[in-house]
Design an enzyme around this catalytic site. Structure first.
Site, PDB file in Angstrom:
ATOM      1  CG  HIS A 130      -1.637   1.189   1.220  1.00  0.00           C
ATOM      2  ND1 HIS A 130      -2.901   1.232   0.932  1.00  0.00           N
ATOM      3  CD2 HIS A 130      -1.387   2.333   1.843  1.00  0.00           C
ATOM      4  CE1 HIS A 130      -3.462   2.598   1.286  1.00  0.00           C
ATOM      5  NE2 HIS A 130      -2.384   3.034   1.895  1.00  0.00           N
ATOM      6  CD  GLU A 131       1.798   3.564   3.728  1.00  0.00           C
ATOM      7  OE1 GLU A 131       2.077   4.714   3.111  1.00  0.00           O
ATOM      8  OE2 GLU A 131       0.647   3.255   4.550  1.00  0.00           O
ATOM      9  CG  HIS A 146       0.624   6.464  -0.449  1.00  0.00           C
ATOM     10  ND1 HIS A 146      -0.365   7.280  -0.785  1.00  0.00           N
ATOM     11  CD2 HIS A 146       0.085   5.779   0.595  1.00  0.00           C
ATOM     12  CE1 HIS A 146      -1.430   7.367  -0.419  1.00  0.00           C
ATOM     13  NE2 HIS A 146      -1.149   6.279   0.664  1.00  0.00           N
ATOM     14  CD  GLU A 201      -4.664   7.164   1.122  1.00  0.00           C
ATOM     15  OE1 GLU A 201      -4.469   5.970   1.127  1.00  0.00           O
ATOM     16  OE2 GLU A 201      -3.798   7.929   2.022  1.00  0.00           O
TER      17      GLU A 201
END
Lengths: 496, 496
Positions: free
Chosen positions: A262-263, A266, A292
């Site tokens: 997830h990170e 980003h 996001e």
């Protein structure tokens, strides 16, 4: 030097100071000694004030007047001018004393949160949060007076200028109608299967090795980024030196793995922002909602697909030296896509997640608009957790209203970005799959090139050239449409 | 607000920005991704320029005039005013453009050094160093014109204002006379004993555990500091969040251990600076020479004593699960105090160390004074290494003139501080032992309280209240006297 060029130079310096601030912000969470807190808070406040004073320098007003009259600016320069102007507008509204106080109070409250959350100590945390809310409301009052919107809407704008709370009420209203029944159906369907739990311990260094391997495959650039530990995972740093963080628990590798992916979503967005516009407002990420969308597209749409999990399961087995039916792709996929009514937002699945967001949205909207007080939060939290999930959080602040870093940091208005991002992610991935139907099978082979290239062209490299609505329109042919998300969930969780 | 208070406020802000700069400087060495180098260099340069512009603000001249006329300032305030004035004086002399260039060039050269040193690549490093020297000479030209001293002396002042190169020539001249014969005698004496080598591997995490344990005993405050990895060990960060670093090699724990103890000596000085004067010039460390006196007092005077090594040997055996005659205190002491003519300064023993410094001092003095060029360095290095140690460094840049971080960083004039510090350390420890003869036996029991208290009272808590000469006089009753160092070496290496 033209007025435009002069503005570019000033905003370039502000961006340079922002770089230093971002690195120290990361450091504060990842490395700082406890005793260093107070002097760090002072230092960060002083830096913020210096940046603020640069942007509110009276000469900027004249420069903007002159720059607007200039002929022959490129589209990128025009957008850069618009973004600079917006930043200047916001900044000139807020007096330096408030900026300094905001930074100092937020830093102190976040630091207190880190100590008090683990102790479930709401009583000592509350006065800190009250200070944060008070100063945030002071800021919002000034912004909302100027823009003629509600207090809360004035904060929302800081994270996603394309949506106000009226529009969010509509979008979230639809989700509140759709999700509860949907969740029950999914849970009933999933109960038909038994899921085997991978049981550890999974050594932390092996978990890190696995995470590094998979985000490398996904295209995270380690020449311009790194992975570290922190209480609350985040993506910080700067575009050419992205700092993503995670936390590990020894008996479960699955959470840290998806957290890292997830990170890294980003991080790839940051790394893919237009090189030519580094250090300028137009070269920055469009909004937190778009941010996001990139992390959720990677985590939910891609990494929680059968194809990726098939690919990943080989590496999981290899890194931990494990085998057996619990590591079979089908079981891991079922495990990873299990829907559950749970207490913790960051551990929530993508189906229940929007309700966690709506809960926070409703509370923070009322809190900022002055309809409730900080002292009311625990009871409201508990009430809504009962309503949406039938879960009790009474007295459990740690896993209740003290679980998130956002409020201690003063980031009110951020939460909706997660769900807006999830909606965008579904729409974007649906589009790219229609254009390139081979992508899922490529992902299964560890090949991310087609996907990353499309994202880079359509999202990352676009920086702030357009507003979010135009960006989504250009990429997908229409404005944000909630049906993509509903169809995605239905196909994945009920039909498949 | 009085002019003095206004100055305090301005220098407080500059100190806050210095805090941020220190943390980012540490981060650059410990964490930064390679690809982050160029944008970090820009950001640090911008920050330096902002700090510089604050200190050269024309209003400061008036404030100093007014502040000097104020009655009733305390001694600390008077000293603070003097230190602020000195900083302002230096800063107003250097134009902002040079400050910005200095930061940018030094950052780029240091980064290049980190890549090229390991490749022994002098050819590609040389142009970087030439750029650094050119800009440093530009700075020194301005300073030396103003102060009426040589180019090199103007840089020396930045690290230790109490000694110029004429005095250093004398001090170093005495050492050059004393040391070579002394070294030969010591080596001859030491050859009478066989030393057993502790053989590894010694796991890096165990080495770290040992280092952490021993600096904890020595009084390093982990609530306000931490230990990390870097190519070149250093002590950075800020007084309330001291960042010391080290490097480990698996087959030898002894170097990292003493390195950590050395850096922790710096760290304890920082942590012990006067709390009340945090963020003000008078609250800072007196000079780099005094800083080195604190690290060398800890490393050489204390930790390379029989008493400390007796204490440490228990922990060494325990951490590594080792035993045997090579870990006996007597053997470890002999191992640790072995004198050897060697290539690498940071690995050198305290007896040969001053010659390493004198070599660098002689080269950098001539380089900055324009008597030699960067291209001449390798040959000169080789020539002096032959003269002082009879060692050949031809073609070995890595372990020759590229071994130190100081020149790549633009820190010309720093090296003498090490030897000045060693001289001070001998004088200070001789004094404290005379006042408290029980200290050596306390150290053997892991009790550092008496020593630390004396250092805190006499050195750490004094900040910049006095100049170095007065500080040393107050603490020891006389000015810097080389005899203490000579007696110390003679007692330790020939008589004992």
């Amino acid at each position: 030097m033209t007025a435009y060029k002069e503005l570019e130079k000033i905003f370039g310096t502000i961006s340079d100071l922002g770089h230093v601030s971002a690195i120290c912000g990361w450091d504060e969470t990842v490395n700082m000694s406890n005793g260093g807190g107070p002097s760090r808070a002072n230092a960060m406040a002083a830096l913020s004030l210096v940046m603020h004073n640069m942007i509110v320098d009276p000469k900027l007003g004249d420069l903007f007047k002159k720059a607007k009259k200039l002929k022959g600016l490129t589209n990128w320069q025009k957008s850069n001018l618009r973004e600079m102007h917006d930043q200047w507008q916001d900044a000139t509204l807020i007096p330096g004393s408030i900026v300094e106080e905001l930074t100092k109070v937020n830093s102190t409250t976040e630091h207190a949160w880190r100590e008090l959350r683990i102790k479930n100590d709401w009583k000592n945390f509350r006065p800190h949060l009250e200070k944060t809310v008070a100063i945030v409301i002071k800021e919002a009052t000034i912004l909302s007076d100027h823009y003629g919107c509600s207090l809360y809407d004035s904060l929302l704008m800081g994270y996603e200028p394309s949506f106000n709370s009226k529009e969010l009420d509509q979008l979230f209203g639809k989700l509140k109608k759709f999700l509860p029944k949907f969740i029950d159906k999914v849970i009933a369907k999933q109960n038909e299967h038994t899921i085997l739990l991978p049981t550890g311990p999974f050594a932390v260094n092996k978990q890190k090795e696995l995470g590094l391997k998979l985000i490398d495959v996904a295209g995270f650039d380690f020449n311009r980024g790194r992975l570290d530990l922190s209480h609350h995972p985040f993506c910080g740093g700067v575009s050419d030196d992205v700092r993503i963080t995670t936390r590990y628990v020894e008996d479960d590798f699955t959470q840290s793995l998806m957290g890292i992916l997830h990170e890294a979503g980003h991080g790839k967005y940051e790394q893919g922002l237009p090189r030519k516009w580094r250090g300028q407002p137009v070269g920055q990420a469009r909004s937190m909602a778009v941010h996001e969308s990139q992390s959720l597209l990677q985590e939910m749409q891609i990494c929680l697909s059968k194809e990726f999990i098939t690919f990943a399961s080989k590496h999981i087995k290899e890194v931990f030296g494990m085998d057996g039916p619990e590591y079979a792709p089908e079981n891991l996929y079922r495990y990873y896509t299990q829907v559950e009514k749970s207490l913790i937002r960051v551990d929530a699945d993508e189906v229940t997640y929007p309700l966690h967001i709506i809960l926070r949205y409703e509370i923070e909207k009322d809190l900022i608009n002055g309809e409730i007080k900080v002292k009311d939060i625990p009871a409201l939290w508990d009430e809504k957790m009962k309503e949406y999930f039938n879960l009790n959080t009474k007295g459990n602040y740690k896993d209740g209203c003290m679980q998130d870093v956002h409020w201690p940091c003063g980031s009110f208005g951020y939460f909706p970005s997660y769900t807006l991002g999830a909606l965008m992610a579904a729409q974007l991935y649906s589009t790219v799959k229609t254009e390139h139907p081979a992508i899922p099978s490529e992902i299964e082979k560890g090949k991310w090139k087609t996907l990353n290239k499309w994202l880079e062209q359509n999202i990352w490299s676009q920086g702030c050239l357009h507003d979010t609505d135009k960006l989504i329109n250009n990429a997908t042919g229409e404005s944000l449409n909630i049906d993509y998300f509903k169809n995605y969930l239905t196909n994945k969780y009920l039909k498949a």
